[in-house]
Enzyme design. Structure first.
Site, PDB file in Angstrom:
ATOM      1  N   GLY A  15       0.823  -1.208   0.000  1.00  0.00           N
ATOM      2  CA  GLY A  15       0.000   0.000   0.000  1.00  0.00           C
ATOM      3  C   GLY A  15       0.852   1.250   0.000  1.00  0.00           C
ATOM      4  O   GLY A  15       0.498   2.264   0.599  1.00  0.00           O
ATOM      5  N   VAL A  63      -2.518  -7.475  -2.918  1.00  0.00           N
ATOM      6  CA  VAL A  63      -2.225  -8.262  -1.716  1.00  0.00           C
ATOM      7  C   VAL A  63      -3.346  -9.239  -1.363  1.00  0.00           C
ATOM      8  O   VAL A  63      -3.162 -10.121  -0.523  1.00  0.00           O
ATOM      9  CB  VAL A  63      -1.919  -7.356  -0.496  1.00  0.00           C
ATOM     10  CG1 VAL A  63      -0.669  -6.545  -0.722  1.00  0.00           C
ATOM     11  CG2 VAL A  63      -3.110  -6.470  -0.144  1.00  0.00           C
ATOM     12  N   TYR A 162     -14.389  -2.897   9.211  1.00  0.00           N
ATOM     13  CA  TYR A 162     -13.102  -2.228   9.416  1.00  0.00           C
ATOM     14  C   TYR A 162     -12.653  -2.377  10.870  1.00  0.00           C
ATOM     15  O   TYR A 162     -11.509  -2.759  11.138  1.00  0.00           O
ATOM     16  CB  TYR A 162     -13.221  -0.754   9.042  1.00  0.00           C
ATOM     17  CG  TYR A 162     -11.910   0.000   9.105  1.00  0.00           C
ATOM     18  CD1 TYR A 162     -11.030  -0.027   8.031  1.00  0.00           C
ATOM     19  CD2 TYR A 162     -11.558   0.736  10.230  1.00  0.00           C
ATOM     20  CE1 TYR A 162      -9.824   0.661   8.074  1.00  0.00           C
ATOM     21  CE2 TYR A 162     -10.352   1.421  10.290  1.00  0.00           C
ATOM     22  CZ  TYR A 162      -9.494   1.382   9.209  1.00  0.00           C
ATOM     23  OH  TYR A 162      -8.298   2.060   9.270  1.00  0.00           O
ATOM     24  N   ALA A 163     -13.551  -2.100  11.810  1.00  0.00           N
ATOM     25  CA  ALA A 163     -13.206  -2.203  13.226  1.00  0.00           C
ATOM     26  C   ALA A 163     -12.820  -3.624  13.607  1.00  0.00           C
ATOM     27  O   ALA A 163     -11.859  -3.848  14.356  1.00  0.00           O
ATOM     28  CB  ALA A 163     -14.378  -1.723  14.080  1.00  0.00           C
ATOM     29  N   LYS A 166      -9.272  -4.539  12.191  1.00  0.00           N
ATOM     30  CA  LYS A 166      -8.171  -3.853  12.858  1.00  0.00           C
ATOM     31  C   LYS A 166      -7.947  -4.391  14.272  1.00  0.00           C
ATOM     32  O   LYS A 166      -6.801  -4.464  14.745  1.00  0.00           O
ATOM     33  CB  LYS A 166      -8.426  -2.348  12.874  1.00  0.00           C
ATOM     34  CG  LYS A 166      -8.415  -1.716  11.486  1.00  0.00           C
ATOM     35  CD  LYS A 166      -7.112  -1.992  10.723  1.00  0.00           C
ATOM     36  CE  LYS A 166      -7.057  -1.293   9.379  1.00  0.00           C
ATOM     37  NZ  LYS A 166      -5.794  -1.523   8.662  1.00  0.00           N
TER      38      LYS A 166
END
Length: 257
Positions: A15, A63, A162-163, A166
């Site tokens: 990224g 990826v 997303y949460a 992560k």
């Protein structure tokens, strides 16, 4: 400054075409590393490479393709006879904040959930796994994963997928760090707060959205990507020789609230 000297080392940053990945790649190159910038976007990748200080190369890479990711890491190690640093930074966000109707539990779509899981978690695991495979035999390595403050606490401005990813990255860092601790390989994470990047289509650049995010930060501002450089260099360098399994917030004070 020898503690932060990366001269002669080889680093991979995924990224790396823009945002935090580009800033971290620049930090490593400025410290003397030969940096392999990996990204799925050829245009931003070329731009990042053109302005990279020192030595570097580009790698067009998705990826989410685990076979391609593993092969790329093996190839870097084969061509350079080493891989000292791997930063698993590539990731996406999808869906609105869980505060909105479109981001509530009932609205989360299977395909959207699976895409975020694959990009934000599976690709990080694959990067750690493949990097560890070439670092362990040499008895040295620095692996860094980009997490988020949303992985350390409930964050109302992001979505469920997303949460969840992560938070999983934070624990993946801990778990792999313990296994690799006796092999000279450290694994650490960085948990950014709101930064001015292109994630989510760059919506944080919208003044209204930026103001909403800034209200959640004790410093009352959004960070510039260059403000990630210091902690990235620390974790990638000999200066962090006795640090492993930790995820460091770079968040303007959010985790202090």
């Amino acid at each position: 400054m020898e503690l932060f000297n990366l001269t002669g080392q080889v680093a991979l940053v995924t990224g790396a075409g823009s945002g935090l990945g580009r800033a971290m790649a620049e930090a490593l190159a400025e410290a003397g590393a030969h940096v392999v910038l990996a990204d799925i976007n050829p245009d931003t990748l070329a731009e990042a490479h053109a302005t990279l200080p020192g030595s570097g190369e580009v790698l067009l890479l998705d990826v989410s393709d685990r076979s391609a990711l593993r092969a790329a890491i093996t190839d870097i190690d084969r061509r350079h006879d080493r891989l000292d640093i791997a930063i698993a930074n590539a990731g996406i966000t999808a869906g609105p904040s869980h505060m909105t109707e479109g981001g509530q539990l009932s609205a989360v779509q299977d395909g959207q959930w699976d895409q975020v899981m694959h990009m934000n978690l599976t690709s990080v695991f694959t990067t750690i796994q493949a990097a560890a495979g070439v670092m362990k035999p040499r008895g040295y390595g620095r692996i860094i994963a980009t997490a988020s403050v949303a992985g350390l606490k409930s964050e109302r401005m992001v979505g469920y997928a997303y949460a969840a990813t992560k938070a999983a990255v934070v624990n993946l860092v801990r778990h792999s760090a313990v296994e690799l601790a006796t092999h000279g390989v450290t694994v650490n994470g960085i948990a950014p707060g709101p930064f001015r990047t292109n994630i989510a289509g760059g919506r944080i650049r919208d003044p209204k959205v930026a103001a909403m995010f800034a209200e959640t930060v004790p410093m009352r501002r959004i960070a510039d990507p260059d403000e990630i450089k210091g902690v990235a260099l620390l974790l990638a360098s000999p200066a962090s020789s006795y640090m492993t399994g930790v995820t460091i917030p770079v968040d303007g004070g959010i985790m202090a609230i």
